[in-house]
Design a protein around this motif. Structure first.
Motif, PDB file in Angstrom:
ATOM      1  N   GLY A 362       0.779  -1.227   0.000  1.00  0.00           N
ATOM      2  CA  GLY A 362       0.000   0.000   0.000  1.00  0.00           C
ATOM      3  C   GLY A 362       0.811   1.277   0.000  1.00  0.00           C
ATOM      4  N   LEU A 363       2.132   1.180   0.041  1.00  0.00           N
ATOM      5  CA  LEU A 363       2.997   2.357   0.066  1.00  0.00           C
ATOM      6  C   LEU A 363       3.720   2.511  -1.258  1.00  0.00           C
ATOM      7  N   ASP A 364       3.824   3.767  -1.727  1.00  0.00           N
ATOM      8  CA  ASP A 364       4.529   4.040  -2.975  1.00  0.00           C
ATOM      9  C   ASP A 364       6.020   3.776  -2.820  1.00  0.00           C
ATOM     10  N   VAL A 365       6.583   3.134  -3.820  1.00  0.00           N
ATOM     11  CA  VAL A 365       8.022   2.890  -3.862  1.00  0.00           C
ATOM     12  C   VAL A 365       8.617   3.832  -4.900  1.00  0.00           C
ATOM     13  N   GLU A 366       9.480   4.720  -4.464  1.00  0.00           N
ATOM     14  CA  GLU A 366      10.046   5.702  -5.385  1.00  0.00           C
ATOM     15  C   GLU A 366      10.959   5.024  -6.398  1.00  0.00           C
ATOM     16  N   GLN A 367      10.738   5.337  -7.661  1.00  0.00           N
ATOM     17  CA  GLN A 367      11.545   4.781  -8.736  1.00  0.00           C
ATOM     18  C   GLN A 367      12.129   5.922  -9.574  1.00  0.00           C
ATOM     19  N   PRO A 368      13.309   5.737 -10.136  1.00  0.00           N
ATOM     20  CA  PRO A 368      13.904   6.785 -10.974  1.00  0.00           C
ATOM     21  C   PRO A 368      13.142   6.952 -12.274  1.00  0.00           C
ATOM     22  N   ASP A 369      13.255   8.145 -12.864  1.00  0.00           N
ATOM     23  CA  ASP A 369      12.625   8.389 -14.154  1.00  0.00           C
ATOM     24  C   ASP A 369      13.706   8.626 -15.210  1.00  0.00           C
ATOM     25  N   ASN A 370      13.297   9.089 -16.374  1.00  0.00           N
ATOM     26  CA  ASN A 370      14.217   9.319 -17.495  1.00  0.00           C
ATOM     27  C   ASN A 370      15.006   8.055 -17.835  1.00  0.00           C
ATOM     28  N   LEU A 371      14.291   6.959 -17.987  1.00  0.00           N
ATOM     29  CA  LEU A 371      14.921   5.692 -18.362  1.00  0.00           C
ATOM     30  C   LEU A 371      14.943   5.620 -19.890  1.00  0.00           C
ATOM     31  N   ASP A 372      15.965   6.226 -20.479  1.00  0.00           N
ATOM     32  CA  ASP A 372      16.017   6.426 -21.917  1.00  0.00           C
ATOM     33  C   ASP A 372      17.191   5.680 -22.546  1.00  0.00           C
ATOM     34  N   LYS A 373      17.054   5.434 -23.851  1.00  0.00           N
ATOM     35  CA  LYS A 373      18.118   4.818 -24.640  1.00  0.00           C
ATOM     36  C   LYS A 373      18.061   5.371 -26.058  1.00  0.00           C
ATOM     37  N   TYR A 374      19.239   5.671 -26.631  1.00  0.00           N
ATOM     38  CA  TYR A 374      19.331   6.245 -27.963  1.00  0.00           C
ATOM     39  C   TYR A 374      20.220   5.342 -28.829  1.00  0.00           C
TER      40      TYR A 374
END
Length: 427
Positions: A362-374
């Motif tokens: 029931g608790l949010d788990v913080e995850q990183p963003d900007n998971l990008d690949k070029y």
């Protein structure tokens, strides 16, 4: 009127249009029954700025790990394409295809690697039902989305898009089951399909029994019980239309099944997830022909998955815990390919995971963003049977065991060569 009696062999010959020869010339000719046979070799040279011993420990946080390099699950060793720095013999693919009779065709795709041999696809197909209906049975690549049906040698890049591999693994939805498709009698292409599959995709789906005491001898419950029978259901609608020299193709797809993600024997953070999984997909392709040999192709897909169930693992104190966990994650890839002529082709691709919502107990788990690949590539075809590709990518989606993002630069020189008769790839 005289009655004429015909032998069964002669009747068969007349029905199927076989040539009737005098007795002294009726010999069996095996060459008339040999299926189309092709052999495809894929090899590569890889230069990656991360060592092989380290790259297998990297992960896309909250989604998947072991996407690059070799990765072990208990007694099984899964090597991805282009796994190691230096030379890689990725696979040899043997393809057999033939008509069975007026009602069926059969295709077999056998995948050879240095680790062993597997049946990648083996299925029969029939269009004999009429009314635009086609059925398929056996082991095959699902028609979910656009890319999933294609084999590796038909891809425009040396590796699978990030969102596909992160959600479904390097083989996508490749299952034993049955498929039915219906093409509508419309002035444009419109097809609807439905599949019932066994549901054994290790990255997202599954239904096997898992021994939890491998994680912790005091685990309660001590197993996650599996289920028998088919457990994965896939449906899709696809449409296409031509506007002058431009072809538009789009589709929506949906897959639902049980989920059993077994990482109980991982060296780091062993865990098991058991629950339900849903996968949504939307794809769009635009192909504009500039002339007989040159074209521009824009291809994009968006995937979103939902996992809802229980995760079994040890906490930081070593105690066995089983919190409820919900994951809502989505990502896309978009690529542009320019075919200059019969020999040269160039392309670029952008991959991203743009949604990574995870709740545990029931608790949010913080995850990183900007998971990008070029990624960018250039390839040269000496003929339709031989292709050489140079590819460069920058990957910002991978994190190490300390939670730090690692920038991965990869150069791949790929050679894909085939011999024999091989069916044309679908658009």
């Amino acid at each position: 009127m005289k009655k004429i009696l015909l032998s069964s062999a002669l009747c068969t010959a007349l029905v199927y249009g076989a040539e009737i020869l005098p007795v002294e010339k009726r010999t069996f000719d095996q060459s008339k029954f040999i299926p189309d046979i092709s052999l495809i070799m894929d090899a590569s040279y890889v230069d990656r700025n991360v060592k092989d011993t380290h790259v297998g420990h990297l992960e896309v946080p909250g989604i998947a790990h072991g996407l690059i390099g070799s990765h072990s699950h208990g007694d099984d060793n899964h090597a991805t394409y282009n796994a190691n720095n230096g030379f890689n013999l990725n696979y040899a693919e043997l393809v057999l295809s033939s008509s069975v009779d007026p009602f069926f065709t059969m295709d077999g795709v056998f995948h050879f690697s240095e680790n062993g041999v597997e049946i990648e696809e083996l299925f029969f197909t029939s269009n004999a039902l009429g009314y635009g209906t086609k059925v398929k049975g056996g082991k095959f690549n699902s028609n979910f989305g656009y890319l999933n049906e294609q084999h590796h040698h038909a891809w425009d890049f040396a590796d699978m898009p990030l969102v596909y591999e992160a959600f479904l693994g390097m083989h996508g939805i490749n299952e034993v089951g049955a498929q039915i498709q219906w093409t509508a009698p419309t002035p444009f292409y419109l097809m609807a399909g439905f599949e019932i599959l066994q549901g054994e995709n290790e990255q997202m789906f599954g239904k096997e029994t898992v021994d939890l005491t491998v994680i912790n001898p005091a685990a309660n419950p001590d197993t996650v019980e599996g289920n028998d029978g088919a457990s994965l259901y896939v449906g899709y609608i696809k449409a296409s239309h031509d506007i002058g020299s431009t072809t538009l193709l789009g589709g929506i797809s949906y897959a639902q099944g049980e989920s059993r993600i077994d990482h109980s024997q991982d060296e780091e953070g062993p865990h098991v997830f058991s629950g339900d999984a849903k996968l949504y997909g939307a794809d769009f392709v635009l192909l504009h022909a500039l002339d007989s040999y040159s074209s521009i192709k824009w291809q994009s897909e968006y995937l979103q998955r939902e996992l809802d169930g229980t995760q079994y693992a040890n906490n930081t104190l070593g105690n066995f815990v089983s919190p409820l966990i919900v994951k809502k994650q989505g990502g896309l890839y978009s690529q542009l390919i320019y075919t200059h002529d019969k020999n040269w082709k160039i392309g670029v691709r952008y991959d991203t995971i743009l949604k990574n919502d995870v709740t545990k107990a029931g608790l949010d788990v913080e995850q990183p963003d900007n998971l990008d690949k070029y990624t960018a590539m250039i390839e040269y075809h000496t003929s339709e049977f031989a292709r050489f590709r140079l590819q460069y990518s920058q990957d910002y989606a991978m994190f190490n065991e300390d939670g730090e993002r690692e920038k991965i630069n990869t150069i791949i020189l790929q050679a894909n060569i085939s011999i024999g008769a091989h069916a044309a790839h679908s658009f």
